[in-house]
Design an enzyme around this catalytic site. Structure first.
Site, PDB file in Angstrom:
ATOM      1  N   ARG A  34     -14.239  24.987  -1.244  1.00 16.85           N
ATOM      2  CA  ARG A  34     -13.985  25.539   0.083  1.00 16.85           C
ATOM      3  C   ARG A  34     -13.587  27.008  -0.039  1.00 16.85           C
ATOM      4  O   ARG A  34     -12.857  27.397  -0.961  1.00 16.85           O
ATOM      5  CB  ARG A  34     -12.857  24.766   0.785  1.00 16.85           C
ATOM      6  CG  ARG A  34     -13.278  23.422   1.324  1.00 16.85           C
ATOM      7  CD  ARG A  34     -14.209  23.563   2.540  1.00 16.85           C
ATOM      8  NE  ARG A  34     -14.548  22.295   3.158  1.00 16.85           N
ATOM      9  CZ  ARG A  34     -15.679  21.604   2.937  1.00 16.85           C
ATOM     10  NH1 ARG A  34     -16.592  22.058   2.101  1.00 16.85           N
ATOM     11  NH2 ARG A  34     -15.899  20.470   3.570  1.00 16.85           N
ATOM     12  N   HIS A  57     -23.595  27.910   2.268  1.00 15.74           N
ATOM     13  CA  HIS A  57     -22.987  26.572   2.329  1.00 15.74           C
ATOM     14  C   HIS A  57     -24.063  25.468   2.346  1.00 15.74           C
ATOM     15  O   HIS A  57     -24.129  24.663   3.282  1.00 15.74           O
ATOM     16  CB  HIS A  57     -22.065  26.451   3.560  1.00 15.74           C
ATOM     17  CG  HIS A  57     -21.042  25.352   3.417  1.00 15.74           C
ATOM     18  ND1 HIS A  57     -19.766  25.449   3.916  1.00 15.74           N
ATOM     19  CD2 HIS A  57     -21.115  24.137   2.836  1.00 15.74           C
ATOM     20  CE1 HIS A  57     -19.105  24.331   3.647  1.00 15.74           C
ATOM     21  NE2 HIS A  57     -19.910  23.518   2.996  1.00 15.74           N
TER      22      HIS A  57
END
Ligand code: GLV
Length: 314
Positions: A229, A277
């Site tokens: 993350r 991502h």
């Protein structure tokens, strides 16, 4: 046309169109009817499947028994301060996604290991240059986070012949991987690695974990790979470590702000590769079976296929 056998499930995600999930869930169970948050049927629904619902939305649903993350991570759910702490939460652990993440990590490592950029650059000059070969066993990869997903990544990297260390909260037994825990283990993994690969979940303990001190603790010339993350990385500190020449480069799939803003310096940093991502994208095709099983379990008051411990954060 809805009838009384329909099972209304709330769907909220900016990631994939509802129709795609509807199609793949209905192939397994024709009773499932996905509805949006603003559909009146949401008021009686027992389960929500979602990526990043608006804060407060879950707490406002009177009959909701459980929420399934349409992702491996659940920080997008647990960050909501109004999330009822007794609600059932599940996440995805999907072999396709774990394998996809392993592929992405291996690609990031191998591009460096095999001098891909230098050969591509030489080819633009029609230069038949050859660099010294590298032996994987001479290089250490530390995989930070070797749970259900990171453990698979670490094992695949070990199969390539690299020396692999893995860091996690509790000790793990994974073929070819030396398991370390605790703050000493964390520091050891950073110090030893030629490649630091982060697959950690975002929790209070991992937020900002890669700061100036962590980067300085890494070996000179280490390469940083993040598919955990973005909020785990102090991006200014990463840029400073790259600019000082302490780190050789970084391959990043996740960022503090996503999409990465156009003016962000990481987009144009010559030692950074930016990915949007996508290291482990969710596919309804592979995940539908477990989503149905979890929906049915939650409706029956049972734990979903991959239950989340809210207090632990994953
Ligand atoms: C993606 O970020 C995931 O959590 O699966």
């Amino acid at each position: 046309m809805p009838d009384q056998t329909d099972i209304h499930i709330i769907y909220h995600s900016s990631d994939a169109p509802m129709s795609k999930w509807q199609e793949w869930l209905n192939r397994l169970d024709p009773r499932i009817r996905l509805v949006g948050l603003d559909d009146p049927a949401a008021q009686t629904a027992e389960v929500m499947i979602t990526w990043s619902p608006p804060y407060g939305a879950i707490a406002a649903l009177p009959h909701l028994k459980g929420v399934l993350s349409l992702a491996q991570g659940v920080d997008h759910l647990l960050d909501d301060p109004s999330l009822p702490r007794d609600i059932t939460v599940g996440r995805l652990i999907d072999p396709f996604m774990s394998q996809s993440m392993a592929e992405w990590v291996m690609l990031a490592i191998l591009k460096q290991h095999r001098d891909e950029a230098a050969y591509a650059e030489a080819a633009t000059r029609k230069d038949w240059v050859c660099f010294e070969p590298r032996i994987p066993a001479d290089y250490t990869v530390s995989v930070m986070g070797i749970g259900a997903i990171g453990g698979h990544v670490a094992e695949k990297v070990a199969n390539l012949g690299f020396n692999v260390l893995g860091w996690s909260r509790t000790e793990k037994t994974i073929s070819g991987v030396t398991s370390l825990t605790g703050t000493d283990g964390f520091a050891h993994c950073l110090r030893q690695a030629d490649y630091v690969v982060s697959v950690l979940p975002l929790t209070d303990d991992t937020r900002d974990i890669y700061d100036a001190a962590a980067f300085q603790n890494m070996k000179s010339g280490a390469y940083f790979i993040n598919c955990g993350r973005g909020l785990q990385v102090v991006e200014d500190d990463l840029i400073a470590a790259l600019d000082q020449g302490h780190l050789s480069g970084a391959c990043l799939d996740v960022f503090r702000t996503e999409p990465l803003p156009a003016e962000h310096p990481l987009w144009v940093h010559d030692k950074v590769t930016v990915w949007p991502h996508v290291s482990a994208q969710t596919s309804p095709i592979t995940a539908a079976k477990q989503v149905i099983a979890s929906i049915m379990a939650i409706r029956d008051g049972k734990p979903p296929v991959n239950p989340v411990d809210i207090s632990r954060g994953y």
